[in-house]
Design a protein around this motif. Structure first.
Motif, short mmCIF file in Angstrom:
data_model
loop_
_atom_site.label_atom_id
_atom_site.label_comp_id
_atom_site.label_asym_id
_atom_site.label_seq_id
_atom_site.Cartn_x
_atom_site.Cartn_y
_atom_site.Cartn_z
N UNK A 1 -0.12 41.44 -11.64
CA UNK A 1 -0.11 40.40 -10.61
C UNK A 1 -0.92 39.18 -11.05
N UNK A 2 -2.03 39.44 -11.74
CA UNK A 2 -2.88 38.34 -12.20
C UNK A 2 -2.28 37.64 -13.42
N UNK A 3 -1.68 38.43 -14.32
CA UNK A 3 -1.17 37.89 -15.58
C UNK A 3 0.23 37.29 -15.45
N UNK A 4 1.08 37.95 -14.67
CA UNK A 4 2.49 37.53 -14.58
C UNK A 4 2.97 37.56 -13.13
N UNK A 5 2.43 36.69 -12.29
CA UNK A 5 2.76 36.74 -10.86
C UNK A 5 4.25 36.51 -10.56
N UNK A 6 4.90 35.65 -11.33
CA UNK A 6 6.32 35.39 -11.08
C UNK A 6 7.17 36.62 -11.40
N UNK A 7 6.76 37.36 -12.42
CA UNK A 7 7.50 38.57 -12.80
C UNK A 7 7.31 39.66 -11.75
N UNK A 8 6.11 39.74 -11.18
CA UNK A 8 5.85 40.72 -10.11
C UNK A 8 6.67 40.36 -8.87
N UNK A 9 6.73 39.07 -8.54
CA UNK A 9 7.52 38.63 -7.39
C UNK A 9 9.00 38.93 -7.62
N UNK A 10 9.46 38.71 -8.85
CA UNK A 10 10.85 39.03 -9.21
C UNK A 10 11.12 40.53 -9.04
N UNK A 11 10.20 41.37 -9.51
CA UNK A 11 10.37 42.82 -9.40
C UNK A 11 10.44 43.24 -7.93
N UNK A 12 9.60 42.66 -7.10
CA UNK A 12 9.63 42.96 -5.66
C UNK A 12 10.95 42.53 -5.04
N UNK A 13 11.47 41.41 -5.51
CA UNK A 13 12.75 40.90 -5.02
C UNK A 13 13.88 41.86 -5.39
N UNK A 14 13.85 42.33 -6.62
CA UNK A 14 14.87 43.28 -7.09
C UNK A 14 14.81 44.58 -6.29
N UNK A 15 13.60 45.01 -5.97
CA UNK A 15 13.42 46.27 -5.25
C UNK A 15 13.97 46.22 -3.84
N UNK A 16 14.22 45.03 -3.33
CA UNK A 16 14.83 44.91 -2.01
C UNK A 16 16.31 45.28 -2.04
N UNK A 17 16.87 45.35 -3.23
CA UNK A 17 18.27 45.75 -3.38
C UNK A 17 18.35 47.28 -3.43
N UNK A 18 19.25 47.83 -2.66
CA UNK A 18 19.40 49.28 -2.61
C UNK A 18 19.80 49.85 -3.96
N UNK A 19 20.60 49.10 -4.72
CA UNK A 19 21.04 49.56 -6.04
C UNK A 19 19.85 49.80 -6.97
N UNK A 20 18.79 49.03 -6.76
CA UNK A 20 17.58 49.15 -7.58
C UNK A 20 16.64 50.20 -7.00
N UNK A 21 16.32 50.06 -5.72
CA UNK A 21 15.31 50.94 -5.09
C UNK A 21 15.71 52.41 -5.17
N UNK A 22 17.01 52.71 -5.09
CA UNK A 22 17.46 54.09 -5.14
C UNK A 22 17.65 54.61 -6.56
N UNK A 23 17.56 53.71 -7.54
CA UNK A 23 17.79 54.11 -8.93
C UNK A 23 16.50 54.26 -9.74
#
Length: 217
Positions: free
Chosen positions: A174-196
């Protein structure tokens, strides 16, 4: 359809996770067969006699090996929805480059699995990979711009290892790559990702078991 498409799988494998996300994005039903890599099944040895590794997608009895090759195969066969690669040849080549680049997270981070102590050099190399990917993401919501593409699918499984990489590398994503963490959280909102994806604590336990096999506590 389920028996027509079979995935030879290991729950904690980021490469198998890629295939599961791609299948989910396409709405393809499949049967997952969990493999024990310490006691590989006759089916795995038959379907992937060269590398003897997961994932292997078996479609109508024929095997396809290597995760990114499988994802591209899925995109070509089930092309009715959710394109995973751009139609423009240059953009497609660009996406393939970054999808392959994401593998550096694994090849660099695995040093923590097999080495004693915390390696500053490994941490430096790993963060360089993450920051390079963050630069490519820029201000876009996804690497595919408004939708996920093969780059997102290639990289997002490694978010299951963020906890472990932070622990052994002594850094904060979160400190080093905040945009990448935000992207990962965004992806996790997709069922295809969260369930896989595999739970981060399960992947951490798998890494600890690997270290134990190498005689590392």
């Amino acid at each position: 359809m389920g028996k027509e498409v079979i995935l030879l799988d290991v729950q904690t494998s980021p490469f198998a996770m890629r295939v599961k996300i791609a299948l989910a994005e396409k709405g393809v039903e499949f049967e997952s067969k969990e493999e024990d890599l310490s006691n590989k099944s006759p089916l795995l040895l038959e379907m992937n006699p060269v590398n003897k590794q997961v994932p292997v997608l078996i479609h109508k009895g024929r095997p396809i090996c290597e995760s990114l090759i499988i994802v591209q195969y899925i995109d070509e066969i089930w092309n009715h929805k959710s394109p995973l690669l751009p139609s423009d040849p240059h953009q497609r080549a660009h996406a393939r480059f970054w999808a392959t680049y994401a593998d550096k997270i694994y090849t660099t981070g695995r040093s923590f699995w097999t080495s004693e102590g915390k390696s500053e050099e490994t941490t430096k190399d790993l963060l360089e990979c993450f920051k390079t990917l963050e630069g490519e993401l820029g201000d876009k919501p996804y690497f595919g711009d408004k939708t996920m593409n093969i780059v997102d699918i290639s990289l997002i499984p490694f978010s299951s290892f963020f906890y472990t990489l932070e622990k052994f590398g002594n850094f904060s994503m979160k400190a080093e790559c905040p945009k990448l963490v935000a992207w990962a959280n965004r992806c996790m909102q997709k069922e295809s990702v969260s369930k896989s994806l595999c739970d981060p604590y399960k992947t951490d336990e798998a890494v600890l078991q690997i270290r134990k096999k190498h005689g590392i506590k």
